[in-house]
Design an enzyme around this catalytic site. Structure first.
Site, short mmCIF file in Angstrom:
data_model
loop_
_atom_site.label_atom_id
_atom_site.label_comp_id
_atom_site.label_asym_id
_atom_site.label_seq_id
_atom_site.Cartn_x
_atom_site.Cartn_y
_atom_site.Cartn_z
N CYS A 106 0.83 -1.21 0.00
CA CYS A 106 0.00 0.00 0.00
C CYS A 106 0.87 1.26 0.00
O CYS A 106 1.51 1.54 -1.00
CB CYS A 106 -0.98 -0.03 1.18
N HIS A 209 -3.84 -5.06 0.70
CA HIS A 209 -3.32 -5.46 2.01
C HIS A 209 -3.38 -6.97 2.18
O HIS A 209 -4.27 -7.50 2.84
CB HIS A 209 -4.11 -4.76 3.12
N GLU A 211 -1.62 -8.86 4.06
CA GLU A 211 -1.45 -9.27 5.45
C GLU A 211 -2.78 -9.42 6.19
O GLU A 211 -2.89 -10.18 7.16
CB GLU A 211 -0.53 -8.29 6.19
#
Length: 239
Positions: A106, A209, A211
């Site tokens: 990001c 994202h 994660e």
């Protein structure tokens, strides 16, 4: 020993520096040793960070000061912190020069692009072409929002295939791609969602994202496993 992965501080708030736990857990689950790297205004410390860690993860966060990519601030830009911007850009330049493995997520992807001389759309609501919504409103950050298609013969294509369904939490995006970088992923509105550096052993930037999706979307795991793989000394065979 596990590869030491430096997780670069995400941001600053109320005299505190922070890294979101999801990044730490993503590195740990992929087999790396997470090490949080705080902002310290020192070229020596940046050099020490580069020497200490085997690979690096740049996190999401706030907007980048537009003057750092040659633009005046426009309507729609969010809060910025030039001290954090300069620290991350300087660290990124050192890591690229030393061919350290980097996964940039990001804001991290935008830092990568600016460090290579690229530019950023300051707010997608003010561009002169139609875009889809890139700031999803779902209750969970795990939820998917749009499709990202990957260019053939890129590292991301080898890792993730033709496309992936991803989440989306950004109002800015890469505009002009920096020197040495290529576009490896886009959405249907041609917004750049992934970049990489073919001349480097391992440098990937993604706008979404991953994660936040690891618990529900196994397709995101190869990104972190690849970072760990290329961070193992000596270099392993290519993925």
């Amino acid at each position: 020993m596990k590869p030491k992965i430096g997780i670069v501080v995400c941001g600053l708030f109320d005299q505190k520096q922070y890294v979101t736990d999801a990044y730490i857990q993503a590195v740990k689950s992929a087999g790396g040793l997470p090490i949080i790297l705080p902002l310290i205004k020192s070229k020596t410390v940046i050099a020490d960070y580069a020497a200490l860690c085997d690979g690096f993860l740049f996190c999401g966060g706030g907007d980048i000061t537009p003057l750092l990519f040659g633009m005046e601030p426009e309507s729609g830009i969010g809060q910025t912190d030039i001290t954090l911007d300069l620290f991350q850009i300087r660290l990124m330049k050192v890591l690229l020069a030393e061919e350290k493995p980097v996964l940039a997520i990001c804001r991290g992807m935008q830092i990568l692009n600016v460090a290579c001389g690229g530019t950023i759309y300051q707010d997608l609501d003010h561009v002169n072409f139609e875009t889809i919504n890139h700031m999803q409103k779902s209750l969970s950050r795990r939820d998917i929002s749009h499709k990202v298609s990957f260019a053939p013969k890129t590292r991301l294509h080898r890792l993730l295939g033709d496309f992936a369904y991803t989440n989306s939490f950004h109002h800015q995006a890469v505009e002009r791609v920096g020197t040495g970088l290529i576009v490896s992923g886009t959405t249907g509105d041609d917004i750049i969602e992934a970049i990489e550096m073919p001349s480097h052993p391992f440098v990937i930037g993604v706008q979404w994202h991953p994660e936040s999706m690891l618990d529900t979307n196994a397709a995101m795991k190869p990104l972190f496993h690849a970072l760990i793989h290329y961070s193992k000394p000596p270099a392993s065979s290519p993925l």
